[in-house]
Structure formats: C-alpha cells, structure tokens
Design a protein around this motif. Structure first.
Motif, short mmCIF file in Angstrom:
data_model
loop_
_atom_site.label_atom_id
_atom_site.label_comp_id
_atom_site.label_asym_id
_atom_site.label_seq_id
_atom_site.Cartn_x
_atom_site.Cartn_y
_atom_site.Cartn_z
N SER A 229 0.85 -1.18 0.00
CA SER A 229 0.00 0.00 0.00
C SER A 229 0.89 1.23 0.00
O SER A 229 1.93 1.26 0.66
N LEU A 230 0.48 2.24 -0.74
CA LEU A 230 1.26 3.46 -0.88
C LEU A 230 0.33 4.65 -0.68
O LEU A 230 -0.75 4.69 -1.26
N ALA A 231 0.73 5.58 0.16
CA ALA A 231 0.01 6.85 0.34
C ALA A 231 1.00 7.97 0.09
O ALA A 231 2.14 7.91 0.55
N GLY A 232 0.57 8.96 -0.68
CA GLY A 232 1.50 10.03 -1.01
C GLY A 232 0.84 11.39 -1.12
O GLY A 232 -0.37 11.50 -1.31
N LEU A 233 1.67 12.40 -1.01
CA LEU A 233 1.25 13.79 -1.15
C LEU A 233 2.13 14.45 -2.20
O LEU A 233 3.36 14.35 -2.15
N LYS B 61 -2.97 -4.27 7.36
CA LYS B 61 -3.28 -4.54 5.96
C LYS B 61 -3.31 -3.28 5.10
O LYS B 61 -3.29 -3.36 3.89
N GLY B 62 -3.38 -2.14 5.72
CA GLY B 62 -3.44 -0.90 4.95
C GLY B 62 -3.32 0.30 5.87
O GLY B 62 -3.18 0.18 7.10
N PHE B 63 -3.40 1.48 5.28
CA PHE B 63 -3.27 2.72 6.03
C PHE B 63 -4.55 3.00 6.81
O PHE B 63 -5.64 2.83 6.30
N ARG B 64 -4.39 3.44 8.02
CA ARG B 64 -5.50 3.84 8.89
C ARG B 64 -5.34 5.31 9.23
O ARG B 64 -4.41 5.98 8.79
N GLU B 65 -6.24 5.80 10.06
CA GLU B 65 -6.26 7.22 10.39
C GLU B 65 -4.94 7.70 10.99
O GLU B 65 -4.41 8.74 10.61
N ARG B 66 -4.38 6.94 11.91
CA ARG B 66 -3.12 7.35 12.55
C ARG B 66 -1.96 7.35 11.55
O ARG B 66 -1.04 8.16 11.67
N ASP B 67 -2.00 6.45 10.57
CA ASP B 67 -0.96 6.43 9.54
C ASP B 67 -1.05 7.67 8.66
O ASP B 67 -0.04 8.26 8.29
N PHE B 68 -2.29 8.07 8.30
CA PHE B 68 -2.46 9.29 7.51
C PHE B 68 -2.01 10.51 8.31
O PHE B 68 -1.36 11.41 7.77
N ALA B 69 -2.34 10.53 9.61
CA ALA B 69 -1.92 11.65 10.46
C ALA B 69 -0.40 11.72 10.56
O ALA B 69 0.18 12.80 10.51
N ALA B 70 0.25 10.57 10.66
CA ALA B 70 1.72 10.55 10.72
C ALA B 70 2.32 11.04 9.40
O ALA B 70 3.33 11.75 9.39
N LEU B 71 1.69 10.68 8.27
CA LEU B 71 2.15 11.17 6.97
C LEU B 71 2.01 12.69 6.89
O LEU B 71 2.92 13.39 6.43
N LEU B 72 0.89 13.23 7.37
CA LEU B 72 0.69 14.68 7.35
C LEU B 72 1.66 15.39 8.28
O LEU B 72 2.18 16.46 7.95
#
Length: 138
Positions: free
Chosen positions: A46-50, A76-87
């Motif tokens: 899984s990949l999340a990017g900005l 298994k994938g990105f959750r809310e805390r993972d998105f917050a850490a990315l931000l």
C-alpha cells in the motif's frame, strides 16, 4: 493560499498485489507454454502520497509505503493514525501550513480522522465532492 503562505498538497492512496503475473514461454509441442507461479505469502503493498506545491518553491513528493505479507497481527493498509503521521511528516519536511485536497475515502471522513485533523491548526482540508456534474460534463 498565497495569503496563507501555505503548501497546496494533493493526497491519494494506491495498493498492489505482489503476486507475479503468469507468463508464457516455450514448451514441448502439444503442451501449453505456461510458467507456474506460487502466490502464497506474496502479500500486497500500500502506498500513500502527497504531491505538494507552493509558489516559488520546487514541487515535493512525500510518501509512505506499507508492505503486508499476510502475517498475523500485521497491518493490511493505512488507517487514520498512519495518515496523520504522513501529514505530520509532510508538515515537518515542508516547514509551513498545508492546504490538503483529497477524496471522500471512508478513512478520510470518519470521526477519528476529523478528530486528528482538528488537533492540527496548520492543516486545512478540502474534499472533492462525491459527484459534480459541473466538473464532468460528459
């Protein structure tokens, strides 16, 4: 955004199975030319990017990868805390306010994510509408 001196960031996620595709190759006459591939335990990524843009600055890419092999207790994938850490990482790397544009993915609009966004005064979030006939006239 120029008034706020903020970075304009577009966010998205993607996922890909790590199972290799079946391929064709040579074989004896009368036998199908297939290569056998075992897919057990191959997992997924899984990949999340900005993609971040600011006037008079070079464009930046901030991303995180998550590999899932199917092991017990593994995410298994990105959750809310993972998105917050990315931000948070993007805010630290970019060094300024962020105006974030993203879709209506279920993890972006739930109560946990709204709470995490509310704790970040440097973050302004815009979501694309579910459907807008003005944007897609076809």
């Amino acid at each position: 955004m120029r008034d706020q001196d903020a970075w304009l960031c577009f966010a998205d996620e993607a996922g890909q199975l790590l199972r290799p595709p079946k391929a064709c190759t040579w074989s004896r006459r009368g036998r199908p030319p297939l290569v056998r591939v075992r897919a057990s335990g191959s997992g997924r990524i899984s990949l999340a990017g900005l993609v971040c843009r600011k006037a008079d600055q070079r464009t930046r890419l901030v991303f995180r990868m998550l590999v899932h092999h199917g092991r017990k207790g593994e995410k298994k994938g990105f959750r809310e805390r993972d998105f917050a850490a990315l931000l948070d990482a993007a805010h630290q790397q970019l060094g300024g306010n962020i105006v974030l544009v993203w879709d209506n993915y279920s993890h972006h609009v739930d109560a946990a994510m709204r709470e995490l966004i509310g704790k970040r005064p440097w973050l302004t979030v815009f979501r694309f509408p579910t459907y807008s006939p003005d944007l897609n006239q076809a």
